[in-house]
Scaffold this active site. Structure first.
Site, mmCIF file in Angstrom:
data_model
loop_
_atom_site.group_PDB
_atom_site.id
_atom_site.type_symbol
_atom_site.label_atom_id
_atom_site.label_comp_id
_atom_site.label_asym_id
_atom_site.label_seq_id
_atom_site.Cartn_x
_atom_site.Cartn_y
_atom_site.Cartn_z
ATOM 1 N N TYR A 292 28.417 35.474 48.233
ATOM 2 C CA TYR A 292 27.461 35.741 47.153
ATOM 3 C C TYR A 292 26.153 34.987 47.421
ATOM 4 O O TYR A 292 25.059 35.543 47.303
ATOM 5 C CB TYR A 292 28.089 35.274 45.842
ATOM 6 C CG TYR A 292 27.286 35.499 44.585
ATOM 7 C CD1 TYR A 292 27.014 36.772 44.119
ATOM 8 C CD2 TYR A 292 26.838 34.409 43.829
ATOM 9 C CE1 TYR A 292 26.317 36.970 42.930
ATOM 10 C CE2 TYR A 292 26.149 34.596 42.642
ATOM 11 C CZ TYR A 292 25.883 35.875 42.199
ATOM 12 O OH TYR A 292 25.200 36.063 41.018
ATOM 13 N N ASP B 72 24.551 53.508 36.069
ATOM 14 C CA ASP B 72 25.675 52.670 36.480
ATOM 15 C C ASP B 72 26.629 53.560 37.272
ATOM 16 O O ASP B 72 26.514 54.785 37.245
ATOM 17 C CB ASP B 72 26.379 52.050 35.260
ATOM 18 C CG ASP B 72 27.077 50.736 35.617
ATOM 19 O OD1 ASP B 72 26.638 49.676 35.152
ATOM 20 O OD2 ASP B 72 28.064 50.782 36.390
ATOM 21 N N GLY C 47 26.503 46.383 33.001
ATOM 22 C CA GLY C 47 26.962 45.020 33.295
ATOM 23 C C GLY C 47 26.508 44.034 32.235
ATOM 24 O O GLY C 47 25.913 44.400 31.215
HETATM 25 C C1 AKB Z 1 28.422 33.738 38.908
HETATM 26 O O1 AKB Z 1 29.078 32.800 38.407
HETATM 27 O O2 AKB Z 1 28.744 34.336 39.934
HETATM 28 C C2 AKB Z 1 27.139 34.139 38.224
HETATM 29 C C3 AKB Z 1 25.975 33.395 38.787
HETATM 30 C C4 AKB Z 1 25.717 32.003 38.394
HETATM 31 O O3 AKB Z 1 25.254 33.945 39.563
HETATM 32 N N1 AKB Z 1 27.255 33.932 36.821
#
Ligand code: AKB
Length: 316
Positions: free
Chosen positions: A141, A34, A11
């Site tokens: 996220y 990976d 990555g």
């Molecule tokens: C994203 O944009 O998802 C990453 C981060 C800031 O964690 N680059």
């Protein structure tokens, strides 16, 4: 740190971290893993194994076989991709993390995993976001990142695993392009500036986010992992940043080298709303105080280096 296993080594972070660690600790001391193989020095210039991080037994066996003392767990889906497939993101980001932490607990290993500015949300103070503050992210996220920070703290306090981590901003690099992040525009803009002298940004004018050049990110990981553990108060989620910028700031820095570069906008509503939920700028004083974090690159220094290295890479 004498022998290190890295997940997600192909990555954006992994491909440079693997090479930097091999240079520092020895080629055979860093086991890159990976989910896939690729034509990359990560695979050809040192030990490499295919590993699906959701497979606990495979991870345990590989880690034991190579007698590592440290795991650096990088395999994860980034923010925009996670938003497109939230259940898969939960399974991969949290499943992979808990497996890696369990292996570290069982085998008594040192542990690193990155969190992100994505761990903050719309109710977090937006300017100079403090180290310890409100964290109610509105993305999958972000939910993964806050849960991950807490889980890493838990493994430290409950089981004594030496867990460490940082909250990375958008990372900018000429080696490997990111995939599926909200801050990816800040990498694409350099490729397009060199190839076409223009770029259409999916993030709107005036949208500020934190950014950092990859050499500073790699240095930060190594410095934190080598820091005296007794001096670390926060351990798993240090705010680190070097630059707070909006798309037009990148354009201005690029125009110093390519005066006729043109920036336009075609805003992607999903990534724009993620960006708006994140801080404009975070405060990295704790990282500076506790382990000496000190980034070297501001936007102008980074831009000069990025354009020079990309020109070489693209043969322009
Ligand atoms: C994203 O944009 O998802 C990453 C981060 C800031 O964690 N680059």
């Amino acid at each position: 740190m004498k022998k290190i296993l890295i997940t997600g080594a192909l990555g954006q972070i992994g491909s440079e971290l693997t090479m930097a660690l091999r240079e520092k600790y020895g080629q055979n001391q860093v086991i890159a893993t990976d989910i896939r193989e690729a034509d990359s020095p990560v695979v050809t210039e040192g030990p490499f194994e295919v590993l699906d991080v959701t497979d606990y037994n495979a991870m345990y066996e590989l880690t034991e076989k190579h007698e590592v003392d440290t795991i650096m767990h990088l395999a994860a889906l980034l923010s925009a991709k996670a938003e497109n497939n939230p259940k898969f993101a939960w399974d991969l980001n949290m499943g992979g993390l808990v497996n890696a932490l369990e292996v570290a607990r069982e085998l008594n290993l040192k542990f690193f995993t990155p969190s992100s500015i994505g761990a903050f949300g719309p109710t977090t103070p937006k300017i100079k976001t403090p180290q310890d503050t409100v964290q109610r992210p509105t993305t999958m996220y972000g939910v993964n990142k806050v849960s991950g920070e807490l889980l890493c703290d838990y493994y430290y306090y409950r089981f004594g695993v030496d867990t460490r981590g940082v909250r990375f901003p958008g990372l900018i690099s000429y080696v490997t392009e990111p995939g599926g992040g909200t801050t990816d525009y800040a990498v694409e803009i350099y490729y397009e500036a060199l190839k076409n002298k223009k770029y259409s940004s999916f993030i709107a004018e005036g949208t500020y986010m934190d950014m950092m050049y990859m050499p500073d990110a790699i240095q930060a990981i190594i410095q934190l992992m080598e820091a005296d553990g007794d001096k670390l108060e926060h351990r798993n989620a240090f705010n680190v940043t070097a630059i707070s910028a909006a798309p037009e700031d990148f354009a201005k820095a690029i125009q110093k080298h390519i005066p006729d570069f043109e920036l336009t906008y075609e805003v992607d509503p999903v990534r724009q709303s993620i960006a708006e939920s994140w801080p404009d700028s975070i405060d990295s004083d704790c990282a500076k105080r506790e382990w000496g974090f000190e980034p070297e690159y501001d936007i102008d220094k980074m831009t000069a280096n990025m354009l020079e290295k990309l020109r070489e890479k693209l043969g322009l």
